[in-house]
Design a protein around this motif. Sequence first.
Motif, PDB file in Angstrom:
ATOM      1  N   ARG A  59      45.533  37.253  47.307  1.00  0.00           N
ATOM      2  CA  ARG A  59      46.213  38.416  47.019  1.00  0.00           C
ATOM      3  C   ARG A  59      45.252  39.409  46.239  1.00  0.00           C
ATOM      4  NH1 ARG A  59      48.409  34.454  43.474  1.00  0.00           N
ATOM      5  NH2 ARG A  59      47.845  34.713  41.248  1.00  0.00           N
ATOM      6  N   THR A  60      45.413  40.665  46.273  1.00  0.00           N
ATOM      7  CA  THR A  60      44.440  41.732  45.739  1.00  0.00           C
ATOM      8  C   THR A  60      45.304  42.230  44.427  1.00  0.00           C
ATOM      9  OG1 THR A  60      43.515  43.833  46.038  1.00  0.00           O
ATOM     10  CG2 THR A  60      45.366  43.317  47.234  1.00  0.00           C
ATOM     11  N   PRO A  61      44.434  42.467  43.525  1.00  0.00           N
ATOM     12  CA  PRO A  61      44.998  43.381  42.377  1.00  0.00           C
ATOM     13  C   PRO A  61      45.361  44.744  42.628  1.00  0.00           C
ATOM     14  CG  PRO A  61      42.609  43.203  42.251  1.00  0.00           C
ATOM     15  CD  PRO A  61      43.022  42.228  43.136  1.00  0.00           C
ATOM     16  N   TYR A  62      44.886  45.242  43.745  1.00  0.00           N
ATOM     17  CA  TYR A  62      45.511  46.503  44.114  1.00  0.00           C
ATOM     18  C   TYR A  62      46.846  46.601  44.471  1.00  0.00           C
ATOM     19  CZ  TYR A  62      41.022  48.884  43.448  1.00  0.00           C
ATOM     20  OH  TYR A  62      39.911  49.324  43.112  1.00  0.00           O
ATOM     21  N   PHE A  63      47.406  45.359  44.901  1.00  0.00           N
ATOM     22  CA  PHE A  63      48.763  45.220  45.048  1.00  0.00           C
ATOM     23  C   PHE A  63      49.517  44.634  43.681  1.00  0.00           C
ATOM     24  CE2 PHE A  63      53.008  43.695  45.759  1.00  0.00           C
ATOM     25  CZ  PHE A  63      53.608  44.689  46.883  1.00  0.00           C
ATOM     26  N   THR A  64      49.061  43.669  43.004  1.00  0.00           N
ATOM     27  CA  THR A  64      49.734  42.937  42.127  1.00  0.00           C
ATOM     28  C   THR A  64      49.703  43.817  40.806  1.00  0.00           C
ATOM     29  OG1 THR A  64      47.587  41.819  41.468  1.00  0.00           O
ATOM     30  CG2 THR A  64      49.105  40.554  43.091  1.00  0.00           C
ATOM     31  N   ALA A  94      56.678  40.096  50.346  1.00  0.00           N
ATOM     32  CA  ALA A  94      55.615  39.782  51.709  1.00  0.00           C
ATOM     33  C   ALA A  94      54.179  39.215  50.990  1.00  0.00           C
ATOM     34  CB  ALA A  94      55.299  41.115  52.290  1.00  0.00           C
ATOM     35  N   GLY A  95      54.034  39.327  49.782  1.00  0.00           N
ATOM     36  CA  GLY A  95      52.792  38.693  49.318  1.00  0.00           C
ATOM     37  C   GLY A  95      52.080  39.664  48.104  1.00  0.00           C
ATOM     38  N   GLY A  96      50.456  39.502  48.067  1.00  0.00           N
ATOM     39  CA  GLY A  96      50.117  40.532  47.123  1.00  0.00           C
ATOM     40  C   GLY A  96      49.019  41.225  48.066  1.00  0.00           C
ATOM     41  N   LEU A  97      49.523  41.891  48.902  1.00  0.00           N
ATOM     42  CA  LEU A  97      48.654  42.405  50.181  1.00  0.00           C
ATOM     43  C   LEU A  97      48.023  43.608  49.954  1.00  0.00           C
ATOM     44  CD1 LEU A  97      51.249  42.052  52.919  1.00  0.00           C
ATOM     45  CD2 LEU A  97      49.364  40.409  52.588  1.00  0.00           C
ATOM     46  N   ALA A 141      31.961  43.984  33.692  1.00  0.00           N
ATOM     47  CA  ALA A 141      31.697  42.646  34.235  1.00  0.00           C
ATOM     48  C   ALA A 141      32.712  42.581  35.482  1.00  0.00           C
ATOM     49  CB  ALA A 141      32.050  41.721  33.252  1.00  0.00           C
ATOM     50  N   TRP A 142      33.620  43.298  35.856  1.00  0.00           N
ATOM     51  CA  TRP A 142      34.358  43.122  36.839  1.00  0.00           C
ATOM     52  C   TRP A 142      34.861  44.651  37.601  1.00  0.00           C
ATOM     53  CZ3 TRP A 142      40.049  40.776  35.394  1.00  0.00           C
ATOM     54  CH2 TRP A 142      40.477  40.084  36.601  1.00  0.00           C
ATOM     55  N   PRO A 143      33.596  44.974  38.202  1.00  0.00           N
ATOM     56  CA  PRO A 143      33.950  46.384  38.818  1.00  0.00           C
ATOM     57  C   PRO A 143      34.914  46.440  40.089  1.00  0.00           C
ATOM     58  CG  PRO A 143      31.745  45.220  39.568  1.00  0.00           C
ATOM     59  CD  PRO A 143      32.440  44.410  38.458  1.00  0.00           C
ATOM     60  N   THR A 144      35.635  47.451  40.168  1.00  0.00           N
ATOM     61  CA  THR A 144      37.049  47.650  40.989  1.00  0.00           C
ATOM     62  C   THR A 144      38.117  47.156  40.546  1.00  0.00           C
ATOM     63  OG1 THR A 144      36.902  45.927  42.723  1.00  0.00           O
ATOM     64  CG2 THR A 144      35.220  47.595  43.005  1.00  0.00           C
ATOM     65  N   GLN A 145      38.292  46.299  39.755  1.00  0.00           N
ATOM     66  CA  GLN A 145      39.365  46.081  39.131  1.00  0.00           C
ATOM     67  C   GLN A 145      40.254  46.961  38.348  1.00  0.00           C
ATOM     68  OE1 GLN A 145      40.974  44.890  36.135  1.00  0.00           O
ATOM     69  NE2 GLN A 145      42.713  43.715  37.063  1.00  0.00           N
ATOM     70  N   ALA A 146      39.589  47.418  37.491  1.00  0.00           N
ATOM     71  CA  ALA A 146      40.370  48.423  36.554  1.00  0.00           C
ATOM     72  C   ALA A 146      41.054  49.464  37.230  1.00  0.00           C
ATOM     73  CB  ALA A 146      39.271  48.910  35.526  1.00  0.00           C
ATOM     74  N   PRO A 147      40.443  50.200  38.364  1.00  0.00           N
ATOM     75  CA  PRO A 147      41.227  51.173  39.003  1.00  0.00           C
ATOM     76  C   PRO A 147      42.553  50.591  39.722  1.00  0.00           C
ATOM     77  CG  PRO A 147      39.036  51.242  39.215  1.00  0.00           C
ATOM     78  CD  PRO A 147      39.254  50.071  38.757  1.00  0.00           C
ATOM     79  N   SER A 148      42.582  49.307  39.920  1.00  0.00           N
ATOM     80  CA  SER A 148      43.790  48.827  40.772  1.00  0.00           C
ATOM     81  C   SER A 148      45.115  49.197  40.312  1.00  0.00           C
ATOM     82  CB  SER A 148      43.721  47.216  40.849  1.00  0.00           C
ATOM     83  OG  SER A 148      43.753  46.604  39.736  1.00  0.00           O
ATOM     84  N   TYR A 149      45.269  49.375  39.066  1.00  0.00           N
ATOM     85  CA  TYR A 149      46.840  49.744  38.511  1.00  0.00           C
ATOM     86  C   TYR A 149      47.194  50.802  39.073  1.00  0.00           C
ATOM     87  CZ  TYR A 149      45.078  45.762  35.158  1.00  0.00           C
ATOM     88  OH  TYR A 149      44.555  44.602  34.611  1.00  0.00           O
ATOM     89  N   LEU A 150      46.622  51.941  38.592  1.00  0.00           N
ATOM     90  CA  LEU A 150      47.618  53.151  38.972  1.00  0.00           C
ATOM     91  C   LEU A 150      47.239  53.438  40.565  1.00  0.00           C
ATOM     92  CD1 LEU A 150      49.157  55.520  38.155  1.00  0.00           C
ATOM     93  CD2 LEU A 150      47.183  56.419  37.447  1.00  0.00           C
ATOM     94  N   THR A 151      46.016  53.036  40.999  1.00  0.00           N
ATOM     95  CA  THR A 151      45.929  53.394  42.382  1.00  0.00           C
ATOM     96  C   THR A 151      46.995  52.647  43.380  1.00  0.00           C
ATOM     97  OG1 THR A 151      43.442  53.302  42.028  1.00  0.00           O
ATOM     98  CG2 THR A 151      44.171  52.871  44.491  1.00  0.00           C
TER      99      THR A 151
END
Length: 530
Positions: A390-395, A508-511, A472-482
Amino acid sequence: MDEFLKWYFSGRPVAAANLGAEGYDHTLGDFSATAFTDRARDELRWLERLSALQPTTPDDAIDRDLVLSQLRGSIALEAWPDWRRDPGGYLGTVFSALYTPLQRRLKPEGELVAAALSRLAEVPGVLAACQANLDPDLAAPLLVQRGLRQARTGRGFLTETLPAMIEDPVLRARLADAAEPAAVAFDELVAFLDDFRCGGTWRMGERLYSTLLRERELLGYGAAELHAKGRAAWDALDERMREVAPRVNGSADWRAAMESLMDDHPATLAEMRAEYEVETRRARDFVRDRDLVTFADGEECLVLPSAVYTRPVLSVAHYLAPPPLSSSRTGVFFVPYTPDDFTDEQVRQRLRTNSRAVMPSLAVHEAYPGHHWHLSYMAGHPSAVRKVFRTPYFTEGWALYVEKLLHEQGYFDTPATELAHLDCRIFRAARMVVDTALHCDDMTIEEAETFMATKASLSPGTAEGEVNRYCAWPTQAPSYLTGAIEIDRIRESYQGSLKSFHDRIAGAGGLPLGLAEAAVRPGGAGTAAG
């Protein structure tokens, strides 16, 4: 897919066990340089093999494309090898492997201790591999210092926290005795990291950042577009908050209004946890009364203090999902306790960041109908790969989407809680701006901390912890609002009830968002079983 998962689990036994797969709970796995390079070579073979498959159903197509997106992202990251740059991956695996099974307690205590003893014996080897693999030309001082802070909790975690989780005195003593060699290995790692000199960067760079957005997250745009979306979202939210703020303190200055609201907070960390528990129950009742989603049978969300080992690196609330490959539907909402060495003022600032006005938004996000509802419900999906990847951009997008949903439903029913809800959202817009700017070399750490402290209602200490995490965790922080924006967009074209949309897209998951959209089309992927 079953063959692929068998290969995937064999190289990541801790992840497999935490997901609920049987037979992986007595080992930490192979952390040698050879193992990392062998897995990278095998990923290329799997990408070629799975790309050649011709799925016969929409469900199978989504399963295949989900795995391909994960493989493409992992292969892209070979240019940015965490195992040579950051001690955090080694530490996180050890801590998670030992803590999570005892927290969940899904097996008899004797079996849990036997597995822990086996894994404890492997800790010195894993930490030795960390020392051998770190490359002084690639490792960044910021990441090493972050790992050092976490490593310093290792001895206390192993010799105090873990044994205290065992009820049987004989088993507790066996675990405490076995923990000492592992604790010595942590002491040695602390000394190593303290003396380790390195000159690498934590900045990912625009090219790789954009590749991950397009190929792993399937967003269709890169870092520059994401940054612009964050700026636009911040401006729109700023305008809305200027309209709400006068109902809080008579002024259009929403930062001053939020500052005044932050003074109304629980007196202690323990009281903060207790109030979060009450708010979590209220959110669940609200969602059920309005029939917004279908609940998984037997789901339960515990509200507990954050684990000792996470406190130096996580300054915000977070969630531990039930293992989806098991029958458990019990998750944990971790309330962000401070490290033991924090001053009274640092503790007070943490309490202010978790003010009573903010608590409803955070309970919705972490529990109902946010992470806990979603991850307990999707665990009923028949596809194993949907449960594993699953991806944080969905979860995370889902958890922020439902904050807005409950605002629409009237949950945030005072000016204070409405403003705090908007503040949580503008905070995520600020994350979009800062994360992209940091990793594309457009912002210094100091500028990022100032931005987070002035463009969102974070205390300076919390802003510092947040920015450290982004590095330390690039690309994760924008996942919420995106993700929230994308889910809103998909909902606009959905033909059906609100509840059926929620059950279908989240079940359907965290797609990745492109696949999530395919899942709600007529004839797309089915929902989870309740």
